[in-house]
Enzyme design. Sequence first.
Site, PDB file in Angstrom:
ATOM      1  N   GLU A  19      14.151  17.356  -0.084  1.00  0.00           N
ATOM      2  CA  GLU A  19      14.811  16.509  -1.066  1.00  0.00           C
ATOM      3  C   GLU A  19      14.311  16.849  -2.462  1.00  0.00           C
ATOM      4  O   GLU A  19      14.610  16.151  -3.421  1.00  0.00           O
ATOM      5  CB  GLU A  19      14.620  15.029  -0.737  1.00  0.00           C
ATOM      6  CG  GLU A  19      13.199  14.543  -0.746  1.00  0.00           C
ATOM      7  CD  GLU A  19      13.112  13.054  -0.437  1.00  0.00           C
ATOM      8  OE1 GLU A  19      12.662  12.732   0.666  1.00  0.00           O
ATOM      9  OE2 GLU A  19      13.482  12.224  -1.274  1.00  0.00           O
ATOM     10  N   CYS A  62      13.860  11.689   3.107  1.00  0.00           N
ATOM     11  CA  CYS A  62      12.754  12.177   3.956  1.00  0.00           C
ATOM     12  C   CYS A  62      13.188  12.420   5.400  1.00  0.00           C
ATOM     13  O   CYS A  62      12.399  12.884   6.211  1.00  0.00           O
ATOM     14  CB  CYS A  62      11.600  11.179   3.933  1.00  0.00           C
ATOM     15  SG  CYS A  62      11.084  10.744   2.275  1.00  0.00           S
ATOM     16  N   HIS A  68       7.133   8.296   9.753  1.00  0.00           N
ATOM     17  CA  HIS A  68       7.175   8.821   8.385  1.00  0.00           C
ATOM     18  C   HIS A  68       6.132   8.059   7.570  1.00  0.00           C
ATOM     19  O   HIS A  68       6.077   6.821   7.636  1.00  0.00           O
ATOM     20  CB  HIS A  68       8.576   8.624   7.794  1.00  0.00           C
ATOM     21  CG  HIS A  68       8.608   8.846   6.316  1.00  0.00           C
ATOM     22  ND1 HIS A  68       8.157  10.017   5.730  1.00  0.00           N
ATOM     23  CD2 HIS A  68       9.000   8.049   5.286  1.00  0.00           C
ATOM     24  CE1 HIS A  68       8.282   9.931   4.418  1.00  0.00           C
ATOM     25  NE2 HIS A  68       8.789   8.742   4.126  1.00  0.00           N
TER      26      HIS A  68
HETATM   27  N1  CAA Z   1      -8.008  -3.919  -2.476  1.00  0.00           N
HETATM   28  C1  CAA Z   1      -7.365  -3.770  -1.298  1.00  0.00           C
HETATM   29  N2  CAA Z   1      -6.009  -3.846  -1.182  1.00  0.00           N
HETATM   30  C2  CAA Z   1      -5.299  -4.075  -2.286  1.00  0.00           C
HETATM   31  C3  CAA Z   1      -5.905  -4.237  -3.540  1.00  0.00           C
HETATM   32  C4  CAA Z   1      -7.334  -4.156  -3.617  1.00  0.00           C
HETATM   33  N3  CAA Z   1      -7.960  -4.297  -4.784  1.00  0.00           N
HETATM   34  N4  CAA Z   1      -4.924  -4.445  -4.462  1.00  0.00           N
HETATM   35  C5  CAA Z   1      -3.745  -4.412  -3.793  1.00  0.00           C
HETATM   36  N5  CAA Z   1      -3.981  -4.191  -2.488  1.00  0.00           N
HETATM   37  C6  CAA Z   1      -2.987  -4.049  -1.415  1.00  0.00           C
HETATM   38  C7  CAA Z   1      -1.842  -5.023  -1.513  1.00  0.00           C
HETATM   39  O1  CAA Z   1      -2.163  -6.275  -0.907  1.00  0.00           O
HETATM   40  C8  CAA Z   1      -0.749  -4.275  -0.775  1.00  0.00           C
HETATM   41  O2  CAA Z   1      -0.958  -4.370   0.596  1.00  0.00           O
HETATM   42  P1  CAA Z   1       0.156  -5.095   1.534  1.00  0.00           P
HETATM   43  O3  CAA Z   1       1.439  -4.371   1.280  1.00  0.00           O
HETATM   44  O4  CAA Z   1      -0.359  -4.875   2.901  1.00  0.00           O
HETATM   45  O5  CAA Z   1       0.212  -6.485   1.081  1.00  0.00           O
HETATM   46  C9  CAA Z   1      -1.031  -2.825  -1.139  1.00  0.00           C
HETATM   47  O6  CAA Z   1      -2.374  -2.769  -1.611  1.00  0.00           O
HETATM   48  C10 CAA Z   1      -0.146  -2.314  -2.260  1.00  0.00           C
HETATM   49  O7  CAA Z   1      -0.200  -3.198  -3.293  1.00  0.00           O
HETATM   50  P2  CAA Z   1       1.092  -3.583  -4.155  1.00  0.00           P
HETATM   51  O8  CAA Z   1       2.247  -3.886  -3.244  1.00  0.00           O
HETATM   52  O9  CAA Z   1       0.729  -4.593  -5.171  1.00  0.00           O
HETATM   53  O10 CAA Z   1       1.299  -2.148  -4.828  1.00  0.00           O
HETATM   54  P3  CAA Z   1       2.382  -1.624  -5.816  1.00  0.00           P
HETATM   55  O11 CAA Z   1       3.187  -2.697  -6.425  1.00  0.00           O
HETATM   56  O12 CAA Z   1       1.621  -0.744  -6.733  1.00  0.00           O
HETATM   57  O13 CAA Z   1       3.406  -0.784  -4.910  1.00  0.00           O
HETATM   58  C11 CAA Z   1       4.355   0.680  -3.360  1.00  0.00           C
HETATM   59  C12 CAA Z   1       3.134  -0.177  -3.684  1.00  0.00           C
HETATM   60  C13 CAA Z   1       5.607  -0.187  -3.368  1.00  0.00           C
HETATM   61  C14 CAA Z   1       4.189   1.302  -1.990  1.00  0.00           C
HETATM   62  C15 CAA Z   1       4.469   1.792  -4.439  1.00  0.00           C
HETATM   63  O14 CAA Z   1       3.398   2.686  -4.302  1.00  0.00           O
HETATM   64  C16 CAA Z   1       5.762   2.574  -4.394  1.00  0.00           C
HETATM   65  O15 CAA Z   1       6.757   2.203  -5.003  1.00  0.00           O
HETATM   66  N6  CAA Z   1       5.766   3.731  -3.665  1.00  0.00           N
HETATM   67  C17 CAA Z   1       6.930   4.603  -3.542  1.00  0.00           C
HETATM   68  C18 CAA Z   1       7.951   4.058  -2.571  1.00  0.00           C
HETATM   69  C19 CAA Z   1       7.495   4.119  -1.134  1.00  0.00           C
HETATM   70  O16 CAA Z   1       6.618   4.860  -0.768  1.00  0.00           O
HETATM   71  N7  CAA Z   1       8.157   3.315  -0.284  1.00  0.00           N
HETATM   72  C20 CAA Z   1       7.865   3.321   1.131  1.00  0.00           C
HETATM   73  C21 CAA Z   1       9.098   3.044   1.979  1.00  0.00           C
HETATM   74  S1  CAA Z   1      10.439   4.134   1.503  1.00  0.00           S
HETATM   75  C22 CAA Z   1      10.102   5.610   2.297  1.00  0.00           C
HETATM   76  O17 CAA Z   1       9.340   5.665   3.207  1.00  0.00           O
HETATM   77  C23 CAA Z   1      10.799   6.833   1.790  1.00  0.00           C
HETATM   78  C24 CAA Z   1       9.883   7.603   0.925  1.00  0.00           C
HETATM   79  O18 CAA Z   1       9.203   8.513   1.395  1.00  0.00           O
HETATM   80  C25 CAA Z   1       9.790   7.250  -0.507  1.00  0.00           C
END
Ligand code: CAA
Length: 391
Positions: free
Chosen positions: A83, A115, A237
């Site tokens: 992709e 993916c 994945h």
């Molecule tokens: N210590 C320990 N854990 C902590 C923490 C700390 N200090 N601060 C936050 N966390 C935890 C949170 O509780 C959360 O865990 P849970 O989901 O289990 O509750 C985790 O860390 C992530 O925290 P946030 O949700 O607040 O993080 P974020 O807003 O920065 O976003 C994300 C996380 C959405 C995955 C972001 O990285 C993102 O947008 N990633 C790209 C999209 C993606 O990977 N999506 C996955 C599904 S889509 C897919 O699979 C296709 C693909 O390849 C893209």
Amino acid sequence: MSADFAIGLHDFSAATGQYVLTHETLAAENGADVAKYHKGIGQRSMSVPAVDEDIVTMAAAAAAPVVARHGADQIRTVLFATESSIDQAKAAGIYVHSLLGLPAGARVVELKQACYSGTAALQFALGLVHRDRSEQVLVIASDVSKYERGTPGEATQGAAAVAMLVSAEPALMRIENPSGMFTADIMDFWRPNYRTTALVDGQESISAYLQAVEGAWKDYTERGGRSLDEFTAFCYHQPFTKMAYKAHRHLLDHCGYDVDDGEITRAIGQTTGYNAVIGNSYTASVYLALASLLDNADDLTDRTVGFLSYGSGSVAEFFAGTVVPGYRSHLRTDMHRAAIDRRQEIDYAKYREIHDHSFPVDGGNHAVPRETTGPYRLAGLAGHKRLYEQL
Ligand code: CAA
């Protein structure tokens, strides 16, 4: 109709980029608590390709050992899943075909569906071998995952390629019927043609993934698939490794099983080692999970592994593979570990320079300085063409 012979993975090889950025370095730059990365999303570092590396050079590096071991005479098809395509028309696999000296009597095509397309390629390969068991198919999945700097997705970037040789009577794993499929029109993650970085609705993408797990599993069971108890491990994945835990927990819960953390770790733990240090490699990610499992688990002979492939947008597929006796002598564990260990750690400034780099689009002659120590590189651009070389 099932074939009266086994079809599946005969060889498997993975490669990644030149550099590595740790999540400590990223956290020091953006002020995040590094525990959010290490524990919250389960990531330790991300591969960053050098400017003279791309999906073609990583793919060629992954596929070359496969061709060296088995020859190319039986390879009649090359399926290249990505992709992070480098051309709107020409299949990236043709560059790989050329770099590896594959026979002219082969078809080459590129596949796209976020993916997921590596799994589409694998399934199409099984069909081709089913039609003629003397043919082999080289399936390549290669991607560079890139989000805007400063966005939540940045911490989930990565890069890798896998090459899988699909054949009759495979040496590593038989891939089974049926498959469970699920498609839903959803905008959780996408990349319009005019962008180099992906757009994503992070939380929506997690929900969409979990919904797709449920849908693919439902279809799998309705088509007479195995029960959950029959699987030794599950390769999901892994956009970030914690996602595999979320997905498996969701599946167990959906199926009415006790959601036990120890049981989830037993089923997932050994699949996450490579993805945790490489980052999201999109199409390659679910197969890096398999590489990590095969390279690190105790004997898996005759054990069945579940695969859940997810591609945003979205398409998902659940299928099973059973490990073949004698598989261990065909693994490339040392090579995989060396590909990870050879990466040079970079600071944020170097990462930023690479991330923000773009090639001129004027069609002129532009040499690309040599950076990679890998076996293939992008040497330059000329007349709007990409020029690759073997080192
Ligand atoms: N210590 C320990 N854990 C902590 C923490 C700390 N200090 N601060 C936050 N966390 C935890 C949170 O509780 C959360 O865990 P849970 O989901 O289990 O509750 C985790 O860390 C992530 O925290 P946030 O949700 O607040 O993080 P974020 O807003 O920065 O976003 C994300 C996380 C959405 C995955 C972001 O990285 C993102 O947008 N990633 C790209 C999209 C993606 O990977 N999506 C996955 C599904 S889509 C897919 O699979 C296709 C693909 O390849 C893209």
